[in-house]
Motif scaffolding. Structure first.
Motif, PDB file in Angstrom:
ATOM      1  N   ASP A  20       0.891  -1.400  -0.305  1.00 52.20           N
ATOM      2  CA  ASP A  20       0.073  -0.155  -0.096  1.00 52.20           C
ATOM      3  C   ASP A  20       0.616   1.240  -0.006  1.00 52.20           C
ATOM      4  N   PHE A  21       1.987   1.061   0.784  1.00 48.30           N
ATOM      5  CA  PHE A  21       3.009   2.853   0.736  1.00 48.30           C
ATOM      6  C   PHE A  21       3.293   2.672  -0.409  1.00 48.30           C
ATOM      7  N   ASN A  22       3.796   1.338  -1.211  1.00 45.73           N
ATOM      8  CA  ASN A  22       4.109   2.078  -2.541  1.00 45.73           C
ATOM      9  C   ASN A  22       3.586   2.156  -4.097  1.00 45.73           C
ATOM     10  N   SER A  23       1.959   1.924  -3.706  1.00 44.16           N
ATOM     11  CA  SER A  23       1.449   2.493  -4.122  1.00 44.16           C
ATOM     12  C   SER A  23       0.898   3.681  -4.650  1.00 44.16           C
ATOM     13  N   LEU A  24       1.554   4.949  -3.101  1.00 43.11           N
ATOM     14  CA  LEU A  24       1.486   5.804  -2.636  1.00 43.11           C
ATOM     15  C   LEU A  24       3.130   6.530  -3.636  1.00 43.11           C
ATOM     16  N   SER A  57       2.400  10.167  -4.336  1.00 48.14           N
ATOM     17  CA  SER A  57       2.398  11.354  -3.786  1.00 48.14           C
ATOM     18  C   SER A  57       3.513  12.379  -4.256  1.00 48.14           C
ATOM     19  N   LYS A  58       2.539  13.557  -3.509  1.00 47.08           N
ATOM     20  CA  LYS A  58       3.383  14.561  -3.971  1.00 47.08           C
ATOM     21  C   LYS A  58       4.503  15.186  -2.573  1.00 47.08           C
ATOM     22  N   ASP A  59       4.712  14.321  -1.663  1.00 50.98           N
ATOM     23  CA  ASP A  59       5.707  14.002  -1.133  1.00 50.98           C
ATOM     24  C   ASP A  59       6.758  13.413  -0.606  1.00 50.98           C
ATOM     25  N   GLU A  60       8.321  14.591  -1.389  1.00 48.93           N
ATOM     26  CA  GLU A  60       8.894  13.900  -1.333  1.00 48.93           C
ATOM     27  C   GLU A  60      10.020  12.929  -0.744  1.00 48.93           C
ATOM     28  N   LYS A  61       9.830  13.527   1.026  1.00 49.55           N
ATOM     29  CA  LYS A  61      10.279  12.489   1.917  1.00 49.55           C
ATOM     30  C   LYS A  61       9.857  11.879   1.953  1.00 49.55           C
ATOM     31  N   TRP A  68      -5.126   7.576   4.437  1.00 51.31           N
ATOM     32  CA  TRP A  68      -5.840   9.142   4.143  1.00 51.31           C
ATOM     33  C   TRP A  68      -5.691   9.584   3.265  1.00 51.31           C
ATOM     34  N   MET A  69      -3.640   9.559   3.223  1.00 51.90           N
ATOM     35  CA  MET A  69      -2.818   9.212   1.837  1.00 51.90           C
ATOM     36  C   MET A  69      -3.454   9.324   0.620  1.00 51.90           C
ATOM     37  N   SER A  70      -4.297   7.973   0.599  1.00 48.68           N
ATOM     38  CA  SER A  70      -4.407   7.524  -0.451  1.00 48.68           C
ATOM     39  C   SER A  70      -6.140   8.039  -0.730  1.00 48.68           C
ATOM     40  N   ASP A  71      -6.707   9.199   0.191  1.00 46.95           N
ATOM     41  CA  ASP A  71      -8.100   9.102  -0.513  1.00 46.95           C
ATOM     42  C   ASP A  71      -7.584  10.763  -0.964  1.00 46.95           C
ATOM     43  N   GLN A  72      -6.822  11.391  -0.291  1.00 49.22           N
ATOM     44  CA  GLN A  72      -6.043  12.887  -0.386  1.00 49.22           C
ATOM     45  C   GLN A  72      -5.495  13.152  -1.533  1.00 49.22           C
ATOM     46  N   VAL A  73      -4.721  11.613  -2.638  1.00 46.51           N
ATOM     47  CA  VAL A  73      -4.402  11.823  -4.116  1.00 46.51           C
ATOM     48  C   VAL A  73      -6.116  11.848  -4.797  1.00 46.51           C
ATOM     49  N   ILE A  74      -6.942  10.293  -4.337  1.00 47.56           N
ATOM     50  CA  ILE A  74      -8.320  10.237  -5.591  1.00 47.56           C
ATOM     51  C   ILE A  74      -8.686  11.996  -5.021  1.00 47.56           C
ATOM     52  N   HIS A  75      -8.417  12.883  -3.500  1.00 51.17           N
ATOM     53  CA  HIS A  75      -9.283  14.199  -3.988  1.00 51.17           C
ATOM     54  C   HIS A  75      -9.137  14.777  -4.486  1.00 51.17           C
ATOM     55  N   SER A  76      -7.525  15.123  -4.750  1.00 50.85           N
ATOM     56  CA  SER A  76      -6.890  15.599  -5.459  1.00 50.85           C
ATOM     57  C   SER A  76      -7.058  15.767  -7.044  1.00 50.85           C
TER      58      SER A  76
END
Length: 322
Positions: A117-121, A125-129, A292-300
């Motif tokens: 699941d992490f790798n799918s982000l 994801s725009k969070d480079e860190k 939460w990260m996945s929902d943010q990506v879908i929302h954006s």
């Protein structure tokens, strides 16, 4: 039920359990505590206050000590794992730790669902860190520092704890973690002490095998013993009530052995509960953060694919749900 009330109750329970086994041990060996507790000069309120304050202090100290123990990576204790090691086990499929436990290698090409699941982000994801942390933690067969896993955990936890529903659920699990951890830290030394008493009692029993009979007069109190033994061919009856030579009726290696076994089982069960609840806790922290990260990506993504403003989109979503 209030979480703080539960925590206080658990602290009292741990302290009370410890006091119970200490008093029972004192009774087995004929120690001084049972005599001290019979002091009539102390009123019942004072005795109650002393008991509750002692129980609370013991429970609190055991909680602090157990927290320090599981926080240490290089400290070995039986049946129980450190917090950082459990975090790694939550992330990695088959980790191989270094000698100092400062890093590990995931020896399995298969990944846990959390790493998947992490790798799918990574692409969205725009969070480079965050991307760097995911790559350092979830890449198989590449040396990874346990500190990287901890950094990813604290990043996830800081967010998850900011949401009340997540916070309440995780705090309930964390209370169970602290309770099982505190029970472990009192059951382990009690097991060792009772085992030591069992060995000493057994040795004493073997050394006095020349004694012909040890008879207990059930009409007498539990603090008295009629001991008949053979000395120079003459039977001598020895009866004395002083604590110095008194042997309790229940001072038996069998009873001590049974208590030792029960304490050992309690130690193992509490350690198993700690390991299981800790892994469940970390899975939820990582899982809720990924969700939460996945929902943010879908929302954006939805916002970028439409000319409507975010406020208008939210209004339309609410109307659709009504």
């Amino acid at each position: 039920m209030d979480l703080e009330f539960i925590k206080v109750g658990q602290i009292f329970a741990v302290g009370t359990i410890f006091i119970f086994f200490i008093l029972n041990l004192d009774k087995l060996i004929g120690g001084p505590i049972s005599e001290i507790t019979k002091i009539n000069s102390l009123s019942h309120p004072i005795k109650s206050s002393l008991f509750f304050s002692t129980a609370f202090s013991i429970g609190l100290i055991s909680n602090i000590i157990s927290n320090d123990i599981v926080s240490e990576d290089n400290l070995y204790v039986p049946f129980i794992k450190s917090e950082s090691e459990i975090r790694v086990l939550t992330i990695a499929k088959k980790p191989e730790f270094t000698e100092k436990n400062e890093s590990f290698i995931n020896n399995s090409d298969e990944q846990t669902s959390i790493c998947t699941d992490f790798n799918s982000l990574l692409e969205t994801s725009k969070d480079e860190k965050l991307k760097v942390q995911i790559c350092s933690v979830c890449t198989p067969k590449i040396p990874t520092k346990t500190s990287d896993v901890s950094s990813l955990y604290f990043k996830s936890k800081n967010f998850v704890y900011s949401i009340k529903n997540y916070y309440d659920e995780l705090e309930q699990i964390h209370d169970r973690i602290e309770f099982s951890r505190s029970l472990y830290i009192i059951f382990l030394p009690l097991t060792l002490v009772y085992f030591f008493v069992f060995v000493i009692t057994l040795i004493k029993l073997i050394l006095v095998r020349k004694t012909k009979d040890i008879l207990f007069d059930t009409t007498l109190t539990t603090n008295t013993l009629v001991k008949i033994y053979q000395a120079d061919g003459v039977k001598i009856n020895k009866y004395e009530e002083t604590r110095r030579v008194r042997i309790e009726k229940n001072q038996s290696p069998i009873s001590t052995l049974i208590i030792t076994i029960l304490l050992f089982l309690a130690t193992y069960m509490s350690s198993h509960a700690f390991n299981h609840e800790s892994k469940s806790f970390y899975k939820r922290v990582f899982g809720y953060y990924i969700s939460w990260m996945s929902d943010q990506v879908i929302h954006s993504t939805n916002i970028s694919n439409t000319n409507e403003s975010p406020i208008k989109i939210e209004i339309n979503q609410r109307r659709a749900s009504e």
